[in-house]
Design a protein around this motif. Structure first.
Motif, PDB file in Angstrom:
ATOM      1  N   SER A 165       0.735  -0.832   0.127  1.00 18.98           N
ATOM      2  CA  SER A 165       0.183  -0.116  -0.053  1.00 18.98           C
ATOM      3  C   SER A 165       1.025   1.179  -0.370  1.00 18.98           C
ATOM      4  N   ILE A 166       1.830   0.959   0.691  1.00 16.73           N
ATOM      5  CA  ILE A 166       2.895   2.654   0.408  1.00 16.73           C
ATOM      6  C   ILE A 166       3.030   2.289  -0.501  1.00 16.73           C
ATOM      7  N   ALA A 167       4.034   1.093  -1.371  1.00 13.39           N
ATOM      8  CA  ALA A 167       4.886   1.834  -2.096  1.00 13.39           C
ATOM      9  C   ALA A 167       3.569   1.999  -3.613  1.00 13.39           C
ATOM     10  N   LYS A 168       2.510   1.816  -3.366  1.00  9.98           N
ATOM     11  CA  LYS A 168       0.957   1.977  -4.160  1.00  9.98           C
ATOM     12  C   LYS A 168       1.154   3.673  -4.219  1.00  9.98           C
ATOM     13  N   TRP A 169       1.253   3.741  -2.841  1.00  8.79           N
ATOM     14  CA  TRP A 169       1.228   5.441  -2.418  1.00  8.79           C
ATOM     15  C   TRP A 169       2.168   6.311  -3.006  1.00  8.79           C
ATOM     16  N   TYR A 170       3.112   5.767  -2.953  1.00 10.27           N
ATOM     17  CA  TYR A 170       4.863   7.078  -3.317  1.00 10.27           C
ATOM     18  C   TYR A 170       4.489   6.485  -4.752  1.00 10.27           C
ATOM     19  N   ARG A 171       3.877   5.314  -5.733  1.00  7.39           N
ATOM     20  CA  ARG A 171       4.190   5.889  -7.145  1.00  7.39           C
ATOM     21  C   ARG A 171       3.041   6.783  -7.402  1.00  7.39           C
ATOM     22  N   ASP A 172       2.082   6.756  -7.009  1.00  4.71           N
ATOM     23  CA  ASP A 172       1.085   7.683  -6.623  1.00  4.71           C
ATOM     24  C   ASP A 172       0.889   8.941  -7.053  1.00  4.71           C
ATOM     25  N   PHE A 173       1.868   9.819  -5.747  1.00  3.20           N
ATOM     26  CA  PHE A 173       2.214  10.079  -5.644  1.00  3.20           C
ATOM     27  C   PHE A 173       3.261  11.067  -6.909  1.00  3.20           C
ATOM     28  N   ASN A 174       5.101  10.383  -6.980  1.00  2.00           N
ATOM     29  CA  ASN A 174       5.171  10.240  -7.503  1.00  2.00           C
ATOM     30  C   ASN A 174       5.094  11.204  -8.812  1.00  2.00           C
ATOM     31  N   GLU A 175       3.785  10.016  -9.659  1.00  2.21           N
ATOM     32  CA  GLU A 175       3.267  10.552 -10.652  1.00  2.21           C
ATOM     33  C   GLU A 175       2.513  11.789 -10.477  1.00  2.21           C
ATOM     34  N   LEU A 176       1.826  12.266  -9.706  1.00  7.12           N
ATOM     35  CA  LEU A 176       0.450  13.545  -9.736  1.00  7.12           C
ATOM     36  C   LEU A 176       2.115  14.543  -9.620  1.00  7.12           C
ATOM     37  N   ILE A 177       3.360  14.685  -8.461  1.00  7.13           N
ATOM     38  CA  ILE A 177       4.321  15.547  -8.474  1.00  7.13           C
ATOM     39  C   ILE A 177       5.242  15.567  -9.735  1.00  7.13           C
ATOM     40  N   ARG A 215      -4.232  11.787 -14.816  1.00 10.17           N
ATOM     41  CA  ARG A 215      -3.368  12.041 -13.464  1.00 10.17           C
ATOM     42  C   ARG A 215      -4.153  11.741 -12.081  1.00 10.17           C
ATOM     43  N   PRO A 216      -3.267  11.108 -11.470  1.00  6.90           N
ATOM     44  CA  PRO A 216      -3.578  10.904 -10.306  1.00  6.90           C
ATOM     45  C   PRO A 216      -4.928  12.059  -9.342  1.00  6.90           C
ATOM     46  N   SER A 217      -4.783  12.915  -9.786  1.00  8.28           N
ATOM     47  CA  SER A 217      -5.352  13.950  -9.527  1.00  8.28           C
ATOM     48  C   SER A 217      -7.148  14.351 -10.347  1.00  8.28           C
ATOM     49  N   VAL A 218      -7.050  13.908 -10.843  1.00  3.18           N
ATOM     50  CA  VAL A 218      -8.362  13.587 -11.791  1.00  3.18           C
ATOM     51  C   VAL A 218      -9.085  12.241 -11.522  1.00  3.18           C
ATOM     52  N   ASP A 219      -8.139  11.051 -11.687  1.00  2.00           N
ATOM     53  CA  ASP A 219      -9.292   9.434 -11.846  1.00  2.00           C
ATOM     54  C   ASP A 219      -9.491   9.024 -10.076  1.00  2.00           C
ATOM     55  N   GLY A 220      -9.678  10.500  -9.884  1.00  2.00           N
ATOM     56  CA  GLY A 220     -10.138   9.558  -7.593  1.00  2.00           C
ATOM     57  C   GLY A 220      -8.416   9.191  -6.900  1.00  2.00           C
ATOM     58  N   ARG A 221      -7.290   8.692  -7.429  1.00  2.00           N
ATOM     59  CA  ARG A 221      -6.462   8.780  -6.659  1.00  2.00           C
ATOM     60  C   ARG A 221      -5.962   9.236  -5.337  1.00  2.00           C
ATOM     61  N   PHE A 222      -6.008  10.613  -5.904  1.00  2.00           N
ATOM     62  CA  PHE A 222      -6.307  11.243  -4.757  1.00  2.00           C
ATOM     63  C   PHE A 222      -7.246  12.365  -4.568  1.00  2.00           C
ATOM     64  N   SER A 223      -7.959  12.567  -3.037  1.00  2.00           N
ATOM     65  CA  SER A 223      -9.153  13.678  -3.351  1.00  2.00           C
ATOM     66  C   SER A 223      -8.483  14.885  -3.236  1.00  2.00           C
TER      67      SER A 223
END
Length: 293
Positions: free
Chosen positions: A10-22, A86-94
């Motif tokens: 879960s942490i690894a996935k969050w990190y990948r999503d956050f890296n894609e976000l920024i 993008r993660p900010s659009v598809d719901g990965r980050f609220s």
């Protein structure tokens, strides 16, 4: 799967999503110029403490800028085929998560600036305003490309302030060069969204003035970038290798324009590869210049 392994996944996935976000890899554009300014200000090595604080300041400032951009642009990005996933659009980050991340990085940046020195602390507040302004400007002005350039152009001034607690003129020259460099490659990058920006009424130079004008203006901006890097070299009293860095930067920008003019599908290559290497080539030239002078 055990609880610890699930948590790790879960942490690894969050990190990948956050890296894609920024898009952390884009930090390569500003970091070399922070270090260039710090090396020139210190006339060599500036110490491990400032190295760590400089990296933290650069990362948190850039995270803040990217998060603000993603948060404010989420409605536009949802309609653009290039950005709809993008993660900010598809719901990965609220929306709430994005706001908290913006606040966290802003506070972290101000805190790091306070740890550097008093001038850095007081400058951190207007810097945050400028960094967050890009997303607003492109909604009403084609000067947004220059605002983005100014945002990254603050990097060498911040580097000089970290070491000297003043803003020397050479750091301003270097900053103006970075501003025109970034604005120029942002013009080229925005050619990808020319039709979409026109449809949405966004004020980019390509959507308002077309392809040929954009390419011409990008060449002007990059010519000014090289000119101000030359001014910086003179003002800072640098030597042969610094001049070699200016010439190398100019040659790389010429190559970038040659790539884009021939084939728009290679804009990503020009944007990420050429500009990514440019900063580090220039940094290497300054390191050599200060080491061998």
């Amino acid at each position: 799967m055990g609880a610890k392994k699930r948590a790790a996944v879960s942490i690894a996935k969050w990190y990948r999503d956050f890296n894609e976000l920024i898009m952390f890899q884009h930090s390569v554009f500003s970091l070399p110029f922070i270090f260039i300014a710090m090396i020139v200000a210190a006339d060599g090595w500036f110490g491990w403490r400032l190295l760590g604080l400089g990296v933290l300041a650069a990362v948190t400032a850039r995270n803040y800028a990217m998060l603000v951009n993603r948060y404010l642009d989420r409605d536009i990005d949802a309609l653009n085929p290039r950005t709809k996933d993008r993660p900010s659009v598809d719901g990965r980050f609220s929306h709430t998560q994005l706001r908290w991340l913006i606040l966290l990085n802003a506070v972290a940046f101000v805190t790091v600036a306070w740890a550097i020195n008093g001038l850095a602390f007081w400058l951190s507040f207007p810097i945050l305003v400028i960094l967050g302004g890009y997303s607003w400007f492109k909604r009403f002005s084609a000067t947004a490309h220059l605002i983005l350039g100014l945002s990254l152009g603050l990097a060498p001034i911040a580097g000089a302030v970290a070491v000297e607690a003043t803003i020397p003129m050479w750091s301003v020259m270097l900053a103006v060069g970075v501003m025109f460099w970034v604005a120029g490659f942002d013009l080229l990058y925005s050619l990808q969204d020319m039709a979409f920006d026109k449809k949405m009424g966004l004020h980019s130079v390509p959507s308002r003035y077309g392809r040929d004008c954009t390419l011409f203006l990008a060449r002007i901006f990059h010519g000014l970038a090289v000119l101000f890097w030359a001014f910086f070299t003179v003002e800072a009293g640098l030597g042969f290798f610094a001049w070699l860095g200016v010439v190398a930067g100019g040659a790389m920008l010429w190559y970038e324009h040659r790539i884009v003019a021939k084939d728009f599908s290679k804009i990503d290559r020009a944007f990420f590869t050429v500009n990514g290497y440019l900063g580090f080539v220039y940094l290497a030239a300054i390191v050599l210049d200060r080491s061998l002078s």
